[in-house]
Design an enzyme around this catalytic site. Structure first.
Site, mmCIF file in Angstrom:
data_model
loop_
_atom_site.group_PDB
_atom_site.id
_atom_site.type_symbol
_atom_site.label_atom_id
_atom_site.label_comp_id
_atom_site.label_asym_id
_atom_site.label_seq_id
_atom_site.Cartn_x
_atom_site.Cartn_y
_atom_site.Cartn_z
ATOM 1 N N GLN A 1 4.803 -4.075 -14.671
ATOM 2 C CA GLN A 1 4.446 -5.453 -14.420
ATOM 3 C C GLN A 1 3.053 -5.723 -14.977
ATOM 4 O OE1 GLN A 1 5.260 -6.699 -10.315
ATOM 5 N NE2 GLN A 1 6.591 -8.138 -11.350
ATOM 6 N N THR B 1 2.855 -1.602 -7.762
ATOM 7 C CA THR B 1 3.693 -0.415 -7.574
ATOM 8 C C THR B 1 5.101 -0.660 -8.087
ATOM 9 O OG1 THR B 1 2.318 0.223 -5.700
ATOM 10 C CG2 THR B 1 4.459 1.236 -5.791
ATOM 11 N N HIS B 2 5.284 -1.731 -8.842
ATOM 12 C CA HIS B 2 6.621 -2.186 -9.209
ATOM 13 C C HIS B 2 7.118 -1.568 -10.506
ATOM 14 C CE1 HIS B 2 4.967 -5.930 -6.951
ATOM 15 N NE2 HIS B 2 5.287 -4.955 -6.116
ATOM 16 N N ILE B 3 7.341 -0.258 -10.476
ATOM 17 C CA ILE B 3 8.006 0.434 -11.580
ATOM 18 C C ILE B 3 9.512 0.165 -11.454
ATOM 19 C CG2 ILE B 3 8.595 2.680 -12.551
ATOM 20 C CD1 ILE B 3 5.787 2.042 -13.185
#
Length: 587
Positions: free
Chosen positions: A344, A514-516
């Site tokens: 992101q 943390t948006h893998i």
């Protein structure tokens, strides 16, 4: 190696997707065991008085311990990969409740165009608008199919917000670009901080449509559908990377886990690390091998394996679970596992200071802010632009801890040390205001995950390697959004401001949410995906994947609401149809 009593379903991890699925399955009569690598202590009363910035914000007490489990990264295939030894770009959580214990509570629904992204842009603007080398594809599920599950999740956890579109009717005060909601939020929005009200006023002057940020944090006391009575937010300022001491922040241990435990058919094994999924002679999964808290290997047999860990954990387990029937790993017979890796664009292009002001930003949480979606997805014309999709733009958050905020001052190119810096920090620590974008990240052929050929974890398994960098679409998108943020900040009337106009190379050492996402994406057939729309692995139909690993690309909003809705949908399908014919794919 000890073999445990067989269960119907075993989950890898005990975070939110595991909790949702365990709740639905145990209430239907099935026995479920969750193998969780972290501790069980992340629940009240352990959250009482846990306002320790060094332990939680700096040393990341609730995250994976990098000494035993980490990942390697390289920007491209020509560069060497190196293990990540210090947290930066993402903060995956461990322990019962997973990352949802320390999440910020931001709660967006993906929109209809997020689910048919490729076809939407191609039909409207032509195929040439797609970025070169992209692997963008439509999801095999629509917003309309997921809407009932979005709504169920909102009411089960007590979401707070102002709906902007109720059954097709635009509601004043909400997000006019929102997709249709079938019900309003169960609770009103959280209170907003001072800079967020300034942001709202400035945005309206520019003709935009600001609205209060939706949240998974209770704005008032709430009795949920399970009968749990929970407190409203205290605005204590210790939210992201902390557990909530009054249970105002919705997390699995306040919602779904207790319901599953009440059935007597759910167990959680903490401090246990799953090494691989085991498959039998027929190629189907038979259970998982894990290392317990004493360092001994154990085998948990199960009829169904649910990969419900963090994105990278799920992808790694697919790749390392090799056998004669799965020589390249589960789900990888067509070399699809690891593809469509995205992250992101989480950046603050603009910082402003306001002399002689105090904003009390040590209070509150991330959702005490204003957002606007005027530049989200295709809410604005892309005909003459050099990128697709867009970003959420939002104002200043609370939670300003001195120990973690000092790096933002002074704005511009001033010194980051010495007496002058100390005076600037003393004068401005509570009057600087960022404007942040959460931008979409497209999938490319050159961004992927695979097993590192050199580095191994403490259990002797290869590290998962990330090959990841921003593409031209992300850089062009950022440049456009930085200009919009600067215009809003100018209208807010700062004493000083700085603008970072260009997005630099992806750097794993800088936090970017943390948006893998991706790596085990869902699709319409085995040629374009690892799983079907229920997360069921094409070549191993008793293995399911949950969470953001399923996303073909990432939208300009947080993934939590969507991954929860997907888990609700999968749980219902398993109960209603899967167990009647467990070797067949759900349709």
């Amino acid at each position: 190696m000890k073999t445990l009593e067989k269960v119907d379903v075993v989950t890898v991890g005990a975070g939110w997707t595991a909790a949702i699925l365990a709740w639905k399955l145990t209430e239907a009569g099935y026995r479920v065991s969750s193998i969780e690598q972290g501790p069980s202590r992340w629940a009240n009363p352990d959250f009482d008085h846990n306002h320790d910035s060094i332990r939680y914000s700096v040393r990341k007490a609730m995250m994976y311990p990098l000494s035993s489990e980490t990942w390697s990264w390289r920007p491209n295939v020509q560069a060497p990969s190196l293990p990540i030894r210090k947290y930066g770009s993402f903060h995956p959580g461990q322990g019962v409740g997973g990352a949802a214990i320390h999440w910020s509570g931001q709660l967006y629904r993906f929109t209809p165009t997020d689910f048919n992204l490729r076809s939407h842009y191609v039909e409207k603007y032509g195929e040439d608008i797609l970025p070169e080398g992209s692997a963008i594809q439509d999801w095999p599920v629509t917003y309309e199919e997921l809407e009932p599950y979005f709504t169920a999740f909102d009411w089960d956890i007590g979401s707070s917000g102002q709906v902007g579109n109720l059954n097709g009717e635009i509601v004043p005060g909400g997000n006019p670009f929102a997709p249709p909601f079938s019900r309003p939020y169960p609770n009103p929005p959280l209170a907003r901080n001072i800079p967020s009200l300034m942001f709202a006023e400035a945005s309206e002057e520019l003709g935009y449509h600001p609205y209060p940020h939706p949240s998974g944090i209770l704005s008032r006391a709430y009795t949920d559908p399970f009968g749990n009575v929970r407190s409203g937010c205290l605005y204590c300022g210790f939210c992201t990377r902390f557990g909530c001491e009054v249970d105002a922040k919705s997390s699995p241990q306040t919602t779904h886990i207790p319901q599953a435990l009440k059935t007597g058919r759910y167990q959680i094994r903490p401090n246990a690390h799953v090494k691989r999924v085991v498959t039998g002679a027929d190629g189907l999964a038979t259970g998982v091998i894990f290392v317990d808290d004493q360092g001994s290997e154990q085998f948990q047999p199960a009829d169904v394996v649910l990969l419900t860990g963090y994105t990278m954990t799920n992808v790694k387990l697919l790749l390392v679970s090799r056998s004669s029937d799965h020589p390249q790993g589960i789900g990888n017979s067509r070399d699809m596992v690891g593809r469509n890796l995205t992250h992101q664009i989480w950046q603050s292009p603009v910082l402003g200071t306001f002399d002689n002001r105090r904003f009390n930003l040590y209070m509150g949480n991330t959702s005490t802010q204003t957002a606007l979606h005027d530049f989200y997805n295709d809410n604005f014309d892309h005909s003459d632009l050099d990128f697709i999709d867009g970003a959420s733009i939002f104002s200043t958050i609370g939670e300003r801890e001195p120990v973690t905020s000092v790096g933002s001052l002074p704005i511009g190119d001033g010194k980051k040390w010495g007496q002058e810096w100390k005076e600037t920090l003393r004068r401005n620590w509570d009057n600087f205001v960022p404007i942040t974008i959460e931008g979409a990240f497209m999938s490319y052929d050159f961004n992927f995950m695979d097993l590192d050929p050199t580095y191994k974890d403490v259990y002797g398994m290869p590290l998962l390697r990330l090959t990841l960098d921003f593409g031209p679409n992300e850089r062009n998108l950022y440049r456009f959004m930085a200009q919009r943020c600067a215009e809003i900040m100018e209208a807010m009337g700062p004493s000083n401001m700085s603008v970072t106009e260009e997005l630099g190379p992806y750097n794993v050492h800088d936090y970017q949410s943390t948006h893998i996402n991706g790596g085990a994406i869902m699709g319409t057939d085995p040629g374009n995906s690892v799983t079907n729309s229920y997360g069921q692995v094409w070549d191993t139909p008793n293995v399911f994947v949950a969470g953001a690993a399923l996303y073909p690309q990432n939208a300009g909003a947080n993934p939590t609401d969507t991954l929860a809705a997907l888990a609700y949908r999968t749980g219902d399908a398993m109960v209603d149809r899967y167990f009647d014919d467990p070797e067949e794919l759900l349709e």
